[in-house]
Design an enzyme around this catalytic site. Structure first.
Site, PDB file in Angstrom:
ATOM      1  N   HIS A   1       0.659   0.143  11.922  1.00 17.60           N
ATOM      2  CA  HIS A   1       0.682  -0.122  10.471  1.00 17.60           C
ATOM      3  C   HIS A   1       1.628  -1.265  10.120  1.00 17.60           C
ATOM      4  CE1 HIS A   1      -1.567   3.484   8.996  1.00 17.60           C
ATOM      5  NE2 HIS A   1      -1.344   3.829  10.253  1.00 17.60           N
TER       6      HIS A   1
ATOM      7  N   ASP B   1       5.931  -7.728   5.705  1.00 15.75           N
ATOM      8  CA  ASP B   1       5.387  -6.387   5.467  1.00 15.75           C
ATOM      9  C   ASP B   1       4.050  -6.279   6.181  1.00 15.75           C
ATOM     10  OD1 ASP B   1       5.097  -3.840   4.343  1.00 15.75           O
ATOM     11  OD2 ASP B   1       5.784  -4.507   2.372  1.00 15.75           O
TER      12      ASP B   1
HETATM   13  P1  ADP Z   1       5.985   1.181   3.028  1.00 17.47           P
HETATM   14  O1  ADP Z   1       4.881   1.785   3.862  1.00 17.47           O
HETATM   15  O2  ADP Z   1       6.807   0.170   3.755  1.00 17.47           O
HETATM   16  O3  ADP Z   1       6.842   2.191   2.363  1.00 17.47           O
HETATM   17  P2  ADP Z   1       3.888   0.414   1.105  1.00 17.47           P
HETATM   18  O4  ADP Z   1       3.967  -0.449  -0.102  1.00 17.47           O
HETATM   19  O5  ADP Z   1       2.780   0.063   2.032  1.00 17.47           O
HETATM   20  O6  ADP Z   1       5.306   0.338   1.825  1.00 17.47           O
HETATM   21  O7  ADP Z   1       3.693   1.931   0.702  1.00 17.47           O
HETATM   22  C1  ADP Z   1       4.597   2.583  -0.138  1.00 17.47           C
HETATM   23  C2  ADP Z   1       3.939   3.814  -0.724  1.00 17.47           C
HETATM   24  O8  ADP Z   1       4.951   4.617  -1.302  1.00 17.47           O
HETATM   25  C3  ADP Z   1       2.932   3.476  -1.819  1.00 17.47           C
HETATM   26  O9  ADP Z   1       1.811   4.327  -1.729  1.00 17.47           O
HETATM   27  C4  ADP Z   1       3.718   3.761  -3.108  1.00 17.47           C
HETATM   28  O10 ADP Z   1       2.934   4.205  -4.192  1.00 17.47           O
HETATM   29  C5  ADP Z   1       4.655   4.868  -2.670  1.00 17.47           C
HETATM   30  N1  ADP Z   1       5.903   4.823  -3.446  1.00 17.47           N
HETATM   31  C6  ADP Z   1       6.786   3.826  -3.512  1.00 17.47           C
HETATM   32  N2  ADP Z   1       7.793   4.113  -4.353  1.00 17.47           N
HETATM   33  C7  ADP Z   1       7.544   5.329  -4.827  1.00 17.47           C
HETATM   34  C8  ADP Z   1       8.211   6.198  -5.750  1.00 17.47           C
HETATM   35  N3  ADP Z   1       9.363   5.859  -6.362  1.00 17.47           N
HETATM   36  N4  ADP Z   1       7.661   7.385  -6.012  1.00 17.47           N
HETATM   37  C9  ADP Z   1       6.501   7.754  -5.402  1.00 17.47           C
HETATM   38  N5  ADP Z   1       5.829   6.992  -4.538  1.00 17.47           N
HETATM   39  C10 ADP Z   1       6.336   5.788  -4.245  1.00 17.47           C
HETATM   40  O1  F6P Z   2       4.877   1.408   6.780  1.00 17.04           O
HETATM   41  C1  F6P Z   2       5.513   1.949   7.869  1.00 17.04           C
HETATM   42  C2  F6P Z   2       6.053   3.337   7.596  1.00 17.04           C
HETATM   43  O2  F6P Z   2       6.698   3.846   8.738  1.00 17.04           O
HETATM   44  C3  F6P Z   2       4.975   4.297   7.183  1.00 17.04           C
HETATM   45  O3  F6P Z   2       4.300   4.855   8.272  1.00 17.04           O
HETATM   46  C4  F6P Z   2       5.756   5.292   6.385  1.00 17.04           C
HETATM   47  O4  F6P Z   2       4.969   5.968   5.469  1.00 17.04           O
HETATM   48  C5  F6P Z   2       6.769   4.409   5.683  1.00 17.04           C
HETATM   49  O5  F6P Z   2       6.997   3.325   6.537  1.00 17.04           O
HETATM   50  C6  F6P Z   2       8.022   5.186   5.325  1.00 17.04           C
HETATM   51  O6  F6P Z   2       8.836   5.385   6.453  1.00 17.04           O
HETATM   52  P1  F6P Z   2       9.514   6.733   6.916  1.00 17.04           P
HETATM   53  O7  F6P Z   2       8.442   7.590   7.529  1.00 17.04           O
HETATM   54  O8  F6P Z   2      10.542   6.271   7.888  1.00 17.04           O
HETATM   55  O9  F6P Z   2      10.105   7.381   5.699  1.00 17.04           O
END
Ligand code: ADP
Ligand code: F6P
Length: 472
Positions: free
Chosen positions: A162, A370
């Site tokens: 991912h 990202d």
């Molecule tokens: P990462 O996987 O690095 O965390 P992404 O943008 O791909 O970044 O995914 C983040 C996910 O977490 C998204 O589905 C988003 O809606 C969710 N998210 C981020 N901030 C919040 C929050 N404050 N409350 C609930 N969900 C959140």
């Molecule tokens: O996007 C990479 C990732 O490891 C996702 O698999 C995961 O949902 C997100 O980052 C948050 O990370 P963690 O599982 O360390 O809270």
């Protein structure tokens, strides 16, 4: 032990524990991309999800969630420190994200990485029926495909990363680079978010392991491993439906009023991570305020930053620095009842997030690197009236698909300031044309399309998808 024809293996199980009204612990399906993506498929298989339930100590016995078996793998506190916080998130994570922070190397972390990967592989070998399809997810489990193939050569094994896969110059720093590559090559299909990542991987297996490779296939012993790009997505229909609900529209209206009824709202939603470019964005915003290009009375910035990986030193340092900077900017530019930045660290439910997306005239998604960035896609899906400008980093995987976004290089401070101003001042007709094109794209390329395209490439006979029916 009940066995399944489809097994998903991921570091985390797709569940959250909550407290029921009678005080008992209850497990619920957690909201989130991968679960909703796979849910229709998993429900029909029958399927098992192998993963960690959070916490340390013995693995809890878990109920099936919506017909999907939950098989938990236990982690000790040493595993948590050395595998999850250590090798996964302080060695691999920074290397895979352009080394924007310094990766750390410790031999004891590698021992834990091997140990935990072996535990996941053994658990999977137990729950997979003969000839089952197994789909291993992400950088925490890169050794599982090879370990599993040794234990169960009858399985069809997929691996999907991912996060970004780095260029050879960076990956070559890893003391255990050969083992990590061999681990992934245990799969029949290795999937990445972007074609560039597949290219990097092909170059590395030739350079490090001496194997003949193209960007599509690699010959390993007597097998052919296929590689390719499968950009992950979101449940577009679900987000659009949520954003169109009357209560969400009303929440968005109240939010704008509570923000002081500004002309424009800029929103950022990130995990608190140094890859997300939060500090660079704050600096750009602060300079725009200082030079009077943006006025607190007319424009507000809402920065949501949920704390993440809180025991890892670099994440603690980042949080302190971000909070100091938000405090400084609010002290310098805010007024009583009118902060320059509304800073929130809470997790929100999906409806509240949808309301935030609906209130944002400009969505600033500016990571330094990202794998995909699902927030950018969620924002687009939520703009059901085709309004809203997406400011998007060129270094997010989603930039390869959301090409009508206002693209920016977040390392270039002046460029970032100009792009933010351009998004704030954009012609509404231009904004609408761009948003409509991105929404149409996302409708075709949603999370189900992603899961189908990966699984049909993995299971070339398509017998799995045929067995699971056409509505999956
Ligand atoms: P990462 O996987 O690095 O965390 P992404 O943008 O791909 O970044 O995914 C983040 C996910 O977490 C998204 O589905 C988003 O809606 C969710 N998210 C981020 N901030 C919040 C929050 N404050 N409350 C609930 N969900 C959140
Ligand atoms: O996007 C990479 C990732 O490891 C996702 O698999 C995961 O949902 C997100 O980052 C948050 O990370 P963690 O599982 O360390 O809270």
């Amino acid at each position: 032990m009940r066995q399944s024809s489809l097994v998903v293996v991921a570091n985390r199980l797709p569940i959250d524990d909550s407290v029921a009204p009678d005080g008992a612990c209850e497990w619920r399906r957690s909201p989130g991309g991968l679960v909703s993506a796979l849910h229709p498929l998993l429900r029909q298989a029958p399927a098992t999800w192998v993963g960690w339930a959070g916490g340390t100590g013995p693995a809890p016995a878990l109920p099936d969630i919506d017909g999907v078996r939950m098989h938990s793998v236990s982690l000790t506190s040493d595993d948590l420190r050395d595998h999850y916080e250590g090798f996964a998130n302080a060695t691999l994570w920074p290397i895979y994200h352009d080394a924007v922070e310094q990766p750390e190397h410790h031999r004891r972390w590698w021992d834990a990485y091997q140990r935990v990967n072996r535990r996941f592989a053994e658990a999977t070998a137990q729950v997979a029926e003969a000839g089952a399809v197994v789909w291993v997810q992400d950088y925490h489990l890169q050794l599982v495909p090879e370990l599993l193939r040794t234990l169960r050569p009858d399985l069809r094994i997929g691996f999907f990363l991912h996060v970004p896969f780095p260029p050879p110059e960076l990956f070559m720093q890893l003391p255990r680079r050969a083992e990590l590559l061999r681990g992934m090559l245990g799969a029949d299909l290795v999937g990445f978010q972007r074609a560039q990542a597949a290219h990097n991987f092909a170059q590395l297996v030739t350079k490090v392991l001496g194997l003949p490779a193209t960007d599509r296939r690699i010959a390993v012993d007597d097998r052919m491993v296929r590689i390719g790009a499968f950009p992950v997505s979101i449940d577009t229909t679900e987000m659009a439906a949520l954003a169109g609900q009357a209560d969400v529209v009303e929440r968005a209206r109240r939010l704008r009023r509570d923000l002081g009824g500004p002309d424009q709202v800029i929103l950022s939603v990130d995990r608190m991570d140094y890859t997300k470019g939060i500090e660079q964005r704050l600096k750009a915003y602060s300079e725009l305020l200082a030079h009077g290009h943006v006025k607190v009375r007319d424009t507000v910035l809402v920065q949501v930053a949920v704390p993440s990986r809180e025991r890892v030193g670099q994440y603690q340092i980042l949080r302190d620095r971000v909070e100091r900077e938000v405090g400084r900017i609010n002290g310098e530019f805010g007024r009583v009842g009118e902060p320059a930045i509304h800073y929130l660290t809470q997790p929100f439910d999906r409806a509240e997030l949808a309301a935030l997306y609906r209130v944002a005239d400009v969505m600033a998604v500016t990571p330094l690197r990202d794998g995909m960035n699902l927030v950018a896609k969620e924002y687009v899906a939520a703009r059901v009236d085709d309004t809203g400008a997406l400011l998007l980093s060129e270094f997010a995987g989603s930039a390869a698909e959301l090409q009508q976004a206002y693209l920016v290089n977040p390392h270039d401070l002046e460029g970032l300031k100009q792009a933010l101003l351009a998004a704030l001042r954009a012609d509404p007709i231009d904004v609408r044309t761009r948003m409509r094109a991105m929404r149409e794209y996302l409708h075709q390329h949603d999370i189900r399309a992603w899961a189908r395209s990966y699984l049909s490439a993995l299971d070339q006979s398509d017998s799995l998808l045929t067995r699971l029916g056409s509505d999956s």
